[in-house]
Design an enzyme around this catalytic site. Structure first.
Site, mmCIF file in Angstrom:
data_model
loop_
_atom_site.group_PDB
_atom_site.id
_atom_site.type_symbol
_atom_site.label_atom_id
_atom_site.label_comp_id
_atom_site.label_asym_id
_atom_site.label_seq_id
_atom_site.Cartn_x
_atom_site.Cartn_y
_atom_site.Cartn_z
ATOM 1 N N ALA A 148 0.814 -1.217 0.000
ATOM 2 C CA ALA A 148 0.000 0.000 0.000
ATOM 3 C C ALA A 148 0.850 1.270 0.000
ATOM 4 O O ALA A 148 0.546 2.242 -0.701
ATOM 5 C CB ALA A 148 -0.920 -0.012 1.223
ATOM 6 N N LYS A 199 -1.456 -16.622 0.033
ATOM 7 C CA LYS A 199 -0.045 -16.203 -0.027
ATOM 8 C C LYS A 199 0.431 -15.734 1.353
ATOM 9 O O LYS A 199 1.619 -15.872 1.679
ATOM 10 C CB LYS A 199 0.160 -15.122 -1.095
#
Lengths: 348, 348
Positions: A148, A199
């Site tokens: 982010a 993941k």
């Protein structure tokens, strides 16, 4: 110019304001009850506490009670809520949604449906919509690989957007794509979401190899690369069992996202602590104290249960996911890290 | 018990003595003219200079003139020579080879055939054999992902062995596999070799991202993961154009090997130097002075020429490998690293 409402002022929701403002849209950032401090900082023109940078000027901020005002006349709504909170926030938003609005979702993970079966989030979100919205509001899942803070800063990023609605994907590209924030579009929502959720779990195992290296003073690179590959193989099998495609997992949404998740982030940090010799109880307690949620831990629990459901349904066999089982064993207290991971990741 | 002759006493050739001795074989290690100092150290029971550890006791060492003695009655011959020297060493060995011997090869890369076409090494080795050996000596390619020092030390490792001869593969597993050194077998020699050669080139680009981070003091993780994925996509396309399979490249031999190569090694180091701002001329000169051959540089030149041959043959288009072209441009002096890599690795 479009009007975009982002529900959730955490790292990823706030980061997406960068490409949106750059593209000239009107952007509203609504904070949950957990975001009050963040909003206070942002209103005072301070850097976003979790991103470490100033967001672009021109944003409009909304407090929890003002969700109706935040959503009124929005063209697109982005759900940027943690996976365990996203359904309840969507339920709060429902009275103010209107048919045809695209619902984008950065949350990743699993949850239970009404029959106690584990589902991916897009399915649970769809189920949470009343029929008139369910028919008309396309859901778009935003996957990885994407830190982010780099999106917020405008550094080069490729991210996968998935939806069965091609028109909604085209709209996303028109709204969000900039020179440095590039969208890959896919109709394989299942493959994208399986990789996005899992993941995090597999990155814990990669982090363990890094921790082992710190503790033993010699590298475990070969084991790490075997784990990396086995993770992709297992994510692809689970995605396929759920109706997704292998290519989604071997591409940007899977291999790419696993690469970046193992490079930095809390899942890796948890793994490193374990690899250095901390017990799982100590490592998790420390990270809780630091308010660092490790998403891969909950995802592992869900994934093991989901995989068991798929085994029961005849769509997987347990030999299809030895590494997932090994990680869950380690998260449950199994202490023979190298032995457990080697047996699971190396060819039989 | 078998008699194994390893030609080349460098890191990988010497590392393979560990599983072989562990399995009780008679192992002969022959050194080239470049290996004299290594052999002197090993004969004096000192650690292998490039591996930093003592090899297992019981090895027999042979000097360059003694190649005949080294090869006499060997069951299997392992060629552990750099890619630019392996054909000429094989030619020296040919008079002492006998029909039916398996030839294993750890060298990775490309070379020119008699018609100035670029070929993978197994093809060039086959061509260098006289007809009676060509028919009867199966060639087995040993790929990645595999750091030699970890194999030598006996740490957990999974490695891909490739051959069109299934019997030779089965023999390799019987001879070499131990609890911690595990073999994945494939008949896709082309996919294995394309990945083995090209991952070095693509790892330079991943190293650049790490160098950029050191120089800019902020991460380029999103760009790095986009490059990682694009590298796999391009290696798979090149492998397929040559008759190999995509799955080989998205698996251990490709994604796994790229992961480990980007974690450590000279290709990454060259990339880091470039990312930190060194010119390609300075970076290469420094690494030459340190006697550090960067295999990805030569591989990039070969690969770009090979790709152009495939474009001419109608089996690829240049848009299939933008990242390879970008890396070659950077190795040729292009200095706009972020711009060049972003344009090549992010979706259009």
């Amino acid at each position: 110019m479009h009007r975009i409402t982002i529900l959730g002022a955490g790292a990823m929701g706030s980061a997406l304001t960068t490409p949106l403002i750059q593209n000239g849209h009107e952007v509203r950032l609504w904070g949950t009850e957990f975001d009050s401090e963040l909003l206070t900082e942002l209103r005072a023109n301070k850097p976003h506490p979790r991103l470490g940078i100033h967001l672009a000027p021109g944003l409009q901020f909304y407090d929890p009670p003002d969700i109706e005002a935040a959503l009124t006349d929005a063209d697109v709504v982005i759900l940027a809520i943690t996976s365990d909170g996203v359904v309840s926030i969507l339920q709060r938003a429902v009275p103010y949604l209107r048919p045809g609005q695209a619902l984008l979702m950065v949350s990743k993970g699993f949850g239970y449906d009404a029959t106690q079966h584990i589902r991916l989030l897009p399915t649970l979100l769809t189920a949470a919509l009343p029929p008139h919205l369910r028919e008309s509001c396309p859901i778009v899942a935003i996957g990885g690989p994407c830190k982010a803070n780099e999106v917020a800063a405008g550094w080069p990023t490729a991210t996968v957007y998935g939806s069965e609605n091609q028109q909604a994907l085209t709209l996303c590209r028109a709204l969000l794509q900039t020179e440095n924030y590039r969208l890959c579009l896919t109709d394989d929502v299942v493959g994208l979401e399986v990789a996005a959720a899992l993941k995090n779990t597999y990155a814990i195992a990669l982090g363990i190899c890094i921790g082992l290296e710190e503790a033993s003073k010699h590298p475990w690179h070969n084991l790490k690369s075997a784990i990396f590959t086995q993770a992709i193989v297992e994510m692809a099998r689970i995605a396929q069992a759920l109706g997704g495609r292998s290519e989604t997992v071997t591409g940007l949404a899977g291999a790419g996202d696993l690469e970046v998740t193992a490079t930095s982030g809390r899942n890796r940090v948890l793994g490193e602590r374990l690899g250095r010799g901390e017990s799982i109880a100590t490592a998790l307690a420390t990270m809780r104290r630091l308010q660092q949620t490790v998403e891969g831990v909950a995802a592992a629990r869900y994934a093991v249960e989901l995989a068991a459901q798929l085994v029961n349904a005849g769509q997987l066999v347990t030999a299809d996911y030895p590494l997932l089982s090994a990680i869950q064993a380690i998260l449950s207290g199994e202490a023979h890290l190298v032995e457990t991971l080697s047996r699971a990741a190396l060819p039989a």
